[in-house]
Design a protein around this motif. Structure first.
Motif, PDB file in Angstrom:
ATOM      1  N   GLU A 240       0.818  -1.219   0.000  1.00  0.00           N
ATOM      2  CA  GLU A 240       0.000   0.000   0.000  1.00  0.00           C
ATOM      3  C   GLU A 240       0.852   1.269   0.000  1.00  0.00           C
ATOM      4  O   GLU A 240       0.313   2.378  -0.026  1.00  0.00           O
ATOM      5  CB  GLU A 240      -0.896   0.021   1.242  1.00  0.00           C
ATOM      6  N   LEU A 241       2.176   1.116   0.022  1.00  0.00           N
ATOM      7  CA  LEU A 241       3.059   2.239   0.292  1.00  0.00           C
ATOM      8  C   LEU A 241       2.893   3.384  -0.699  1.00  0.00           C
ATOM      9  O   LEU A 241       2.885   4.554  -0.313  1.00  0.00           O
ATOM     10  CB  LEU A 241       4.517   1.757   0.287  1.00  0.00           C
ATOM     11  N   PHE A 242       2.762   3.078  -1.977  1.00  0.00           N
ATOM     12  CA  PHE A 242       2.717   4.124  -2.999  1.00  0.00           C
ATOM     13  C   PHE A 242       1.293   4.441  -3.458  1.00  0.00           C
ATOM     14  O   PHE A 242       1.102   5.057  -4.506  1.00  0.00           O
ATOM     15  CB  PHE A 242       3.583   3.720  -4.194  1.00  0.00           C
ATOM     16  N   GLN A 243       0.302   4.001  -2.690  1.00  0.00           N
ATOM     17  CA  GLN A 243      -1.082   4.350  -3.007  1.00  0.00           C
ATOM     18  C   GLN A 243      -1.374   5.784  -2.558  1.00  0.00           C
ATOM     19  O   GLN A 243      -0.984   6.176  -1.454  1.00  0.00           O
ATOM     20  CB  GLN A 243      -2.053   3.384  -2.321  1.00  0.00           C
ATOM     21  N   PRO A 244      -2.055   6.574  -3.402  1.00  0.00           N
ATOM     22  CA  PRO A 244      -2.337   7.958  -3.003  1.00  0.00           C
ATOM     23  C   PRO A 244      -3.294   8.025  -1.822  1.00  0.00           C
ATOM     24  O   PRO A 244      -4.208   7.215  -1.691  1.00  0.00           O
ATOM     25  CB  PRO A 244      -2.951   8.570  -4.266  1.00  0.00           C
ATOM     26  N   PHE A 245      -3.051   8.996  -0.949  1.00  0.00           N
ATOM     27  CA  PHE A 245      -3.899   9.296   0.214  1.00  0.00           C
ATOM     28  C   PHE A 245      -3.948   8.142   1.224  1.00  0.00           C
ATOM     29  O   PHE A 245      -4.872   8.039   1.995  1.00  0.00           O
ATOM     30  CB  PHE A 245      -5.327   9.673  -0.218  1.00  0.00           C
ATOM     31  N   ASN A 246      -2.949   7.285   1.181  1.00  0.00           N
ATOM     32  CA  ASN A 246      -2.868   6.178   2.129  1.00  0.00           C
ATOM     33  C   ASN A 246      -1.665   6.429   3.038  1.00  0.00           C
ATOM     34  O   ASN A 246      -0.515   6.381   2.599  1.00  0.00           O
ATOM     35  CB  ASN A 246      -2.703   4.837   1.398  1.00  0.00           C
ATOM     36  N   ARG A 247      -1.921   6.672   4.331  1.00  0.00           N
ATOM     37  CA  ARG A 247      -0.845   6.984   5.279  1.00  0.00           C
ATOM     38  C   ARG A 247      -0.476   5.772   6.132  1.00  0.00           C
ATOM     39  O   ARG A 247       0.181   5.913   7.158  1.00  0.00           O
ATOM     40  CB  ARG A 247      -1.237   8.169   6.160  1.00  0.00           C
ATOM     41  N   LEU A 248      -0.925   4.612   5.734  1.00  0.00           N
ATOM     42  CA  LEU A 248      -0.543   3.348   6.386  1.00  0.00           C
ATOM     43  C   LEU A 248      -0.813   3.359   7.884  1.00  0.00           C
ATOM     44  O   LEU A 248       0.026   2.979   8.705  1.00  0.00           O
ATOM     45  CB  LEU A 248       0.951   3.060   6.136  1.00  0.00           C
TER      46      LEU A 248
END
Length: 452
Positions: A240-248
C-alpha cells in the motif's frame, strides 16, 4: 415376357431408390439451410452484441476522459482560488516576522506567527502535490530533461533540511562530494523527489536517529538511496506504500501529511525513465532507492573566454529591456550572470507562461527570451498569445530550449521565433543573436523617431 418384367422391376427399384435419395437430399438440404440460417442469425446477434459492447465501452471511455478532465480543471481552479488567500496568509506572516525589529512581537506572538507561516507553507505544498498528481495522470506534466549532477542536488537538499533534522533530534548525513558521473533528469523534479524522501525520513524517525543519503553508480544507472532508522513499515502494508492518500495507519498521528508525496515521487521518477523502490524492516527503519539513467557523456570542461561585447544601440533610459521566461532556478541564475557580463541590458524574469504573458504586456520589453517547456503555457502557446495581442505582437522573441533535435528546432523556427537557441547555452552565439535582434530594434526605433 418374364425378362421384360425383370427389367421393369429393376427400373422401378432404381427409380424408387433415386426418389428416396432425392427425398433424403432435399431433406438434408433443408436441414443444412436451417443450420446455416441459424448460424447467420447467431453471427448477426453476436455482431450486434459486440457493436453494442464497443459502443458502451467507447461511451465509458469518453465518460472517464471527461471525468478526468473535469477533475484536472477542478483542481487547477481550486489551486488558483486557494493560492490567492494563501498569498496573503504567507505574505503577511513573513512581513510580521521580518518587521519584528521595528515592530517587536511578544514571544507568544512570534510563536503564533511561526505557526501561521508553517501551516500556510504546508498547505501550499499539499496543493502543489495534488496538482502534480493530477498533471501526471492527465499526461500534462512539463519536464525539462538534461544532464544533472545528483551529488550537488542531494547536498543542497540536505543543507536545506538540516534545521528540520536538528529540531527533530535526527542526524542527517549528506553524500560526500564525488565527481565523475551525472544523471539524465529534470533538476527541479529530482530536487522535489529528494526533498520528499529526506523530509519523510526525518519526520518518521526517532529522536537520536539517523538519515543517510548515499549515491553510487550501478550497472543500469545511478542509484540514490535515503535510509532512516525509524519505526519501519509492516511487511503486510508494503503493497500500500505508494497508493495515493494512504498513510498506512498514521492518519490519526500528529505528523502532518496527506499521503500523496510518495505517489507523486514514484510517478515523477517514472516520467524521468527511472524508478523508485522501497524496502523496510519494522522496528529498524526504511530505505527508499531512486534509480535514474546515467548521463553517458560528461559535460566538457568549462574554459573561461572573453564574451563578445554587445553593440547595443541607444534605447530610452540608456539600456535595452529583456524579459526572460524560465522556471528552472539554475538557468535563471546563469542568465543573470550572463546578462551582467554582457551589460547594457535590464533583465526581468517570469517563471511561468502566464506570468510571462502578463509581464510582457505591462513591461513592453525590447526582446523576449523564453524556454519551451514552461508550466502553465508552453513556449509555443506563449508565443501565440504574444502574437495575438496588439501590445506585444511586434516584440522579437528568441527561444532557448533543451529540445535540440531537428524535429524540435523546425517547429520552433516556423512558429515565428527570431532565433531558436539550444541548451547548454552557447554564450557567444547568444550574444550574436542579441546583437542582431537589438540592432534591428534600435534601427526601427530610430526610423520611427525620424518620421515623427
Amino acid at each position: 415376357m418374364g425378362f421384360l418384367l425383370v427389367i421393369i422391376a429393376v427400373a422401378l427399384t432404381a427409380a424408387l431408390a433415386g426418389l428416396s435419395l432425392a427425398t433424403r437430399a432435399r431433406g438434408e438440404a433443408v436441414r443444412l439451410r436451417a443450420i446455416n440460417n441459424s448460424l447467420e442469425a447467431r453471427v448477426t446477434e453476436a455482431t450486434r452484441e459486440m457493436r453494442a459492447a464497443l459502443a458502451t465501452s467507447d461511451q465509458q471511455a469518453r465518460g472517464l476522459a471527461a471525468a478526468s478532465q473535469a477533475k484536472t480543471d477542478f483542481l487547477a481552479g481550486m489551486s488558483h482560488e486557494l493560492r490567492t488567500p494563501l498569498n496573503a496568509v504567507i505574505g503577511f506572516a513573513d512581513l510580521m516576522r521580518m518587521n519584528s525589529a521595528t515592530e517587536p512581537l511578544t514571544l507568544r506572538q512570534h510563536q503564533a506567527v511561526d505557526q501561521i507561516l508553517g501551516a500556510g507553507q504546508h498547505l501550499l505544498a499539499l496543493i502543489e502535490e495534488v496538482l502534480d498528481l493530477a498533471r501526471i495522470e492527465a499526461g500534462k506534466l512539463s519536464m525539462s530533461i538534461e544532464a544533472v549532477d545528483p551529488h550537488l542536488v542531494a547536498r543542497q537538499v540536505c543543507q536545506s533540511l538540516k534545521p528540520e533534522a536538528a529540531a527533530a533530534g535526527v542526524t542527517l548525513r549528506a553524500p560526500p562530494v564525488v565527481a565523475g558521473f551525472g544523471v539524465i533528469a529534470d533538476r527541479t523534479r529530482l530536487r522535489q523527489i529528494l526533498l520528499n524522501l529526506v523530509s519523510n525520513a526525518i519526520r518518521y524517525n526517532r529522536p537520536g536517529g539517523h538519515v543517510i543519503v548515499e549515491l553510487r553508480q550501478g550497472r543500469d544507472g545511478v542509484i540514490l538511496s535515503v535510509r532512516d532508522t525509524g519505526a519501519g513499515i509492516p511487511a503486510d502494508r508494503m503493497a500500500e506504500l505508494f497508493q495515493p492518500f494512504n498513510r498506512l495507519g498514521r492518519e490519526a498521528s500528529t505528523l502532518a501529511g496527506a499521503g500523496i508525496g510518495l505517489t507523486v515521487s514514484r510517478r515523477l521518477a517514472e516520467a524521468m525513465n527511472g524508478r523508485l523502490e522501497a524496502s523496510s524492516r519494522e522496528g529498524e527503519g526504511s530505505c527508499f532507492t531512486l534509480h535514474l539513467p546515467v548521463a553517458r557523456h560528461t559535460a566538457p570542461q568549462i574554459v573561461a573566454s572573453a564574451i563578445p561585447e554587445l553593440d547595443v544601440p541607444a534605447f530610452p533610459g540608456g539600456a535595452a529591456t529583456m524579459l526572460y521566461v524560465e522556471d528552472n532556478p539554475s538557468n535563471i541564475a546563469l542568465m543573470r550572470h550572463v546578462i551582467e557580463a554582457l551589460g547594457s541590458i535590464r533583465l526581468h524574469v517570469a517563471e511561468t507562461g502566464h506570468d510571462g504573458l502578463a509581464l510582457a504586456r505591462d513591461l513592453r520589453p525590447d526582446i523576449i527570451l523564453l524556454d519551451i517547456n514552461l508550466p502553465g503555457l508552453n513556449g509555443f502557446e506563449l508565443k501565440a498569445g504574444l502574437d495575438a495581442d496588439p501590445l506585444t505582437r511586434g516584440i522579437p522573441v528568441l527561444a532557448l530550449s533543451a529540445s535540440a533535435m531537428p524535429s524540435d528546432i523546425k517547429p520552433g523556427k516556423t512558429a515565428g521565433f527570431r532565433d531558436y537557441l539550444t541548451k547548454p547555452l552557447d554564450i557567444p552565439a547568444f550574444a550574436r543573436a542579441l546583437n542582431r535582434v537589438l540592432n534591428e530594434v534600435g534601427q526601427a526605433a530610430e526610423a520611427d523617431r525620424r518620421l515623427a
